[in-house]
Design a protein around this motif. Structure first.
Motif, PDB file in Angstrom:
ATOM      1  N   LEU A   1       6.674  12.748   5.858  1.00 23.26           N
ATOM      2  CA  LEU A   1       5.458  12.226   6.747  1.00 23.26           C
ATOM      3  C   LEU A   1       3.969  10.915   7.304  1.00 23.26           C
ATOM      4  O   LEU A   1       3.855  10.911   7.908  1.00 23.26           O
ATOM      5  CB  LEU A   1       3.928  13.922   5.651  1.00 23.26           C
ATOM      6  CG  LEU A   1       4.212  15.008   6.338  1.00 23.26           C
ATOM      7  CD1 LEU A   1       2.700  16.089   4.903  1.00 23.26           C
ATOM      8  CD2 LEU A   1       4.072  15.653   7.655  1.00 23.26           C
ATOM      9  N   ILE A   2       4.907  10.171   6.051  1.00 19.94           N
ATOM     10  CA  ILE A   2       4.609   9.052   6.374  1.00 19.94           C
ATOM     11  C   ILE A   2       5.642   8.344   7.363  1.00 19.94           C
ATOM     12  O   ILE A   2       6.286   8.739   7.012  1.00 19.94           O
ATOM     13  CB  ILE A   2       4.534   8.552   5.091  1.00 19.94           C
ATOM     14  CG1 ILE A   2       3.687   9.128   3.644  1.00 19.94           C
ATOM     15  CG2 ILE A   2       4.335   6.840   5.075  1.00 19.94           C
ATOM     16  CD1 ILE A   2       3.956   8.990   2.274  1.00 19.94           C
ATOM     17  N   HIS A   3       4.532   7.614   8.162  1.00 23.18           N
ATOM     18  CA  HIS A   3       5.844   6.603   9.608  1.00 23.18           C
ATOM     19  C   HIS A   3       5.779   5.441   8.690  1.00 23.18           C
ATOM     20  O   HIS A   3       7.552   5.022   8.819  1.00 23.18           O
ATOM     21  CB  HIS A   3       3.942   6.366  10.441  1.00 23.18           C
ATOM     22  CG  HIS A   3       4.712   5.512  11.630  1.00 23.18           C
ATOM     23  ND1 HIS A   3       6.152   6.320  12.457  1.00 23.18           N
ATOM     24  CD2 HIS A   3       4.532   4.357  12.171  1.00 23.18           C
ATOM     25  CE1 HIS A   3       6.232   5.284  13.203  1.00 23.18           C
ATOM     26  NE2 HIS A   3       5.623   4.123  12.830  1.00 23.18           N
ATOM     27  N   ASP A   4       5.835   4.800   7.850  1.00 20.03           N
ATOM     28  CA  ASP A   4       5.713   3.530   6.845  1.00 20.03           C
ATOM     29  C   ASP A   4       6.838   3.208   5.936  1.00 20.03           C
ATOM     30  O   ASP A   4       7.543   2.476   5.756  1.00 20.03           O
ATOM     31  CB  ASP A   4       4.969   2.974   6.188  1.00 20.03           C
ATOM     32  CG  ASP A   4       3.610   2.087   7.674  1.00 20.03           C
ATOM     33  OD1 ASP A   4       4.070   1.990   8.770  1.00 20.03           O
ATOM     34  OD2 ASP A   4       2.532   2.572   7.281  1.00 20.03           O
ATOM     35  N   ILE A   5       7.913   4.756   6.038  1.00 21.44           N
ATOM     36  CA  ILE A   5       8.840   4.575   4.873  1.00 21.44           C
ATOM     37  C   ILE A   5       9.496   5.289   6.240  1.00 21.44           C
ATOM     38  O   ILE A   5       9.937   6.193   6.883  1.00 21.44           O
ATOM     39  CB  ILE A   5       8.737   6.321   4.391  1.00 21.44           C
ATOM     40  CG1 ILE A   5       7.798   5.982   3.194  1.00 21.44           C
ATOM     41  CG2 ILE A   5      10.079   6.452   3.504  1.00 21.44           C
ATOM     42  CD1 ILE A   5       7.405   7.264   2.804  1.00 21.44           C
ATOM     43  N   LEU A   6      11.030   4.569   6.163  1.00 22.83           N
ATOM     44  CA  LEU A   6      11.720   4.202   7.036  1.00 22.83           C
ATOM     45  C   LEU A   6      12.554   4.682   7.175  1.00 22.83           C
ATOM     46  O   LEU A   6      13.458   5.900   7.683  1.00 22.83           O
ATOM     47  CB  LEU A   6      11.961   2.065   7.220  1.00 22.83           C
ATOM     48  CG  LEU A   6      11.058   1.460   7.939  1.00 22.83           C
ATOM     49  CD1 LEU A   6      11.373   0.074   7.664  1.00 22.83           C
ATOM     50  CD2 LEU A   6      10.671   1.769   9.281  1.00 22.83           C
ATOM     51  N   ARG A   7      13.612   5.172   5.064  1.00 17.11           N
ATOM     52  CA  ARG A   7      14.848   6.008   5.026  1.00 17.11           C
ATOM     53  C   ARG A   7      14.381   6.103   3.602  1.00 17.11           C
ATOM     54  O   ARG A   7      13.782   5.192   3.120  1.00 17.11           O
ATOM     55  CB  ARG A   7      15.559   4.841   5.378  1.00 17.11           C
ATOM     56  CG  ARG A   7      16.211   5.214   6.778  1.00 17.11           C
ATOM     57  CD  ARG A   7      16.631   6.236   7.131  1.00 17.11           C
ATOM     58  NE  ARG A   7      17.564   5.509   8.737  1.00 17.11           N
ATOM     59  CZ  ARG A   7      16.399   6.054  10.018  1.00 17.11           C
ATOM     60  NH1 ARG A   7      15.673   5.743   9.584  1.00 17.11           N
ATOM     61  NH2 ARG A   7      17.152   5.782  11.344  1.00 17.11           N
TER      62      ARG A   7
ATOM     63  N   THR B   1       0.744  -1.371   0.071  1.00 11.97           N
ATOM     64  CA  THR B   1      -0.392  -0.280  -0.053  1.00 11.97           C
ATOM     65  C   THR B   1       0.754   1.209   0.005  1.00 11.97           C
ATOM     66  O   THR B   1       0.500   1.922  -0.520  1.00 11.97           O
ATOM     67  CB  THR B   1      -1.149  -0.579   1.186  1.00 11.97           C
ATOM     68  OG1 THR B   1       0.146  -0.586   2.592  1.00 11.97           O
ATOM     69  CG2 THR B   1      -2.436  -1.631   1.139  1.00 11.97           C
ATOM     70  N   ILE B   2       1.747   1.723   0.518  1.00 10.54           N
ATOM     71  CA  ILE B   2       3.069   2.309   0.912  1.00 10.54           C
ATOM     72  C   ILE B   2       3.599   2.411  -0.538  1.00 10.54           C
ATOM     73  O   ILE B   2       3.644   4.153  -1.022  1.00 10.54           O
ATOM     74  CB  ILE B   2       3.553   2.044   1.708  1.00 10.54           C
ATOM     75  CG1 ILE B   2       3.298   2.372   3.092  1.00 10.54           C
ATOM     76  CG2 ILE B   2       4.720   3.274   1.599  1.00 10.54           C
ATOM     77  CD1 ILE B   2       1.870   3.583   3.417  1.00 10.54           C
ATOM     78  N   LEU B   3       4.058   1.978  -1.128  1.00  9.78           N
ATOM     79  CA  LEU B   3       4.445   1.800  -3.073  1.00  9.78           C
ATOM     80  C   LEU B   3       3.327   2.219  -3.689  1.00  9.78           C
ATOM     81  O   LEU B   3       4.515   3.142  -4.580  1.00  9.78           O
ATOM     82  CB  LEU B   3       4.538   0.180  -2.994  1.00  9.78           C
ATOM     83  CG  LEU B   3       5.403  -0.131  -4.246  1.00  9.78           C
ATOM     84  CD1 LEU B   3       7.019   0.637  -3.875  1.00  9.78           C
ATOM     85  CD2 LEU B   3       5.917  -0.893  -4.385  1.00  9.78           C
ATOM     86  N   VAL B   4       2.562   2.161  -3.480  1.00 10.51           N
ATOM     87  CA  VAL B   4       1.093   2.621  -4.480  1.00 10.51           C
ATOM     88  C   VAL B   4       1.680   4.021  -4.116  1.00 10.51           C
ATOM     89  O   VAL B   4       1.331   4.698  -4.813  1.00 10.51           O
ATOM     90  CB  VAL B   4       0.047   2.601  -4.190  1.00 10.51           C
ATOM     91  CG1 VAL B   4      -1.325   3.066  -5.262  1.00 10.51           C
ATOM     92  CG2 VAL B   4      -0.148   0.644  -4.995  1.00 10.51           C
ATOM     93  N   LYS B   5       1.625   4.503  -3.109  1.00 12.39           N
ATOM     94  CA  LYS B   5       1.325   6.033  -2.468  1.00 12.39           C
ATOM     95  C   LYS B   5       2.566   6.297  -2.761  1.00 12.39           C
ATOM     96  O   LYS B   5       2.444   8.076  -3.359  1.00 12.39           O
ATOM     97  CB  LYS B   5       1.085   5.979  -0.583  1.00 12.39           C
ATOM     98  CG  LYS B   5       0.847   7.040  -0.583  1.00 12.39           C
ATOM     99  CD  LYS B   5       0.515   7.553   1.249  1.00 12.39           C
ATOM    100  CE  LYS B   5      -0.382   7.199   1.670  1.00 12.39           C
ATOM    101  NZ  LYS B   5      -0.768   7.379   3.180  1.00 12.39           N
ATOM    102  N   VAL B   6       3.649   5.907  -2.698  1.00 11.89           N
ATOM    103  CA  VAL B   6       4.636   6.695  -3.056  1.00 11.89           C
ATOM    104  C   VAL B   6       5.303   6.533  -4.684  1.00 11.89           C
ATOM    105  O   VAL B   6       5.280   8.210  -5.227  1.00 11.89           O
ATOM    106  CB  VAL B   6       6.296   5.981  -3.191  1.00 11.89           C
ATOM    107  CG1 VAL B   6       7.712   5.977  -4.251  1.00 11.89           C
ATOM    108  CG2 VAL B   6       6.036   6.189  -1.661  1.00 11.89           C
ATOM    109  N   ARG B   7       5.159   6.045  -5.508  1.00 12.63           N
ATOM    110  CA  ARG B   7       4.233   6.491  -6.386  1.00 12.63           C
ATOM    111  C   ARG B   7       3.175   7.163  -7.063  1.00 12.63           C
ATOM    112  O   ARG B   7       3.475   7.919  -8.137  1.00 12.63           O
ATOM    113  CB  ARG B   7       4.027   5.251  -7.328  1.00 12.63           C
ATOM    114  CG  ARG B   7       5.240   4.030  -8.040  1.00 12.63           C
ATOM    115  CD  ARG B   7       4.847   2.741  -8.906  1.00 12.63           C
ATOM    116  NE  ARG B   7       5.825   1.859  -8.801  1.00 12.63           N
ATOM    117  CZ  ARG B   7       5.914   0.777  -8.231  1.00 12.63           C
ATOM    118  NH1 ARG B   7       4.431   0.592  -8.077  1.00 12.63           N
ATOM    119  NH2 ARG B   7       6.737   0.060  -8.551  1.00 12.63           N
ATOM    120  N   GLU B   8       2.209   7.367  -6.045  1.00 10.84           N
ATOM    121  CA  GLU B   8       1.558   8.469  -6.279  1.00 10.84           C
ATOM    122  C   GLU B   8       2.039   9.819  -6.847  1.00 10.84           C
ATOM    123  O   GLU B   8       1.391  11.213  -6.209  1.00 10.84           O
ATOM    124  CB  GLU B   8      -0.009   8.401  -5.849  1.00 10.84           C
ATOM    125  CG  GLU B   8      -0.473   7.205  -6.561  1.00 10.84           C
ATOM    126  CD  GLU B   8      -2.241   6.463  -5.328  1.00 10.84           C
ATOM    127  OE1 GLU B   8      -1.806   7.314  -3.707  1.00 10.84           O
ATOM    128  OE2 GLU B   8      -3.205   5.871  -5.748  1.00 10.84           O
TER     129      GLU B   8
END
Length: 96
Positions: A78-84, A17-24
């Protein structure tokens, strides 16, 4: 437009789900993804980050403006699930 290498480490449980958000986010700021080499995926970390021992690695070669990179960094924070994350500017090699 400047060429960059983009590396993002995501929490493995929510990586899809976060990968989709990163691409968006990248599309939102008109970033062109030139190449996404396959084979990175989930790997063990050298040291623990926020209680995670593994992370999902997303790597891409992109074209973006410096202004858009700073805005993307603001959204990634702002996205907690992105570690680095890391943007590396690719310098053009001058030939002799």
């Amino acid at each position: 437009m400047i060429n960059y290498e983009l590396t993002v480490l995501l929490r493995p449980k929510t990586s899809e789900t976060i990968l989709v958000k990163v691409r968006e986010i990248l599309q939102k700021f008109n970033v062109k993804i030139n190449e996404e080499p396959a084979g990175w995926g989930q790997k063990r970390l050298a040291y623990e980050i926020d209680g995670e021992r593994e992370a999902y690695y997303f790597f891409a070669l992109i074209e973006a403006t410096p202004d858009s990179v700073s805005k993307i960094i603001g959204e990634f924070r702002l996205i907690h699930d992105i570690l680095r994350f890391l943007f590396v500017k690719i310098e053009k090699v001058k030939s002799a």
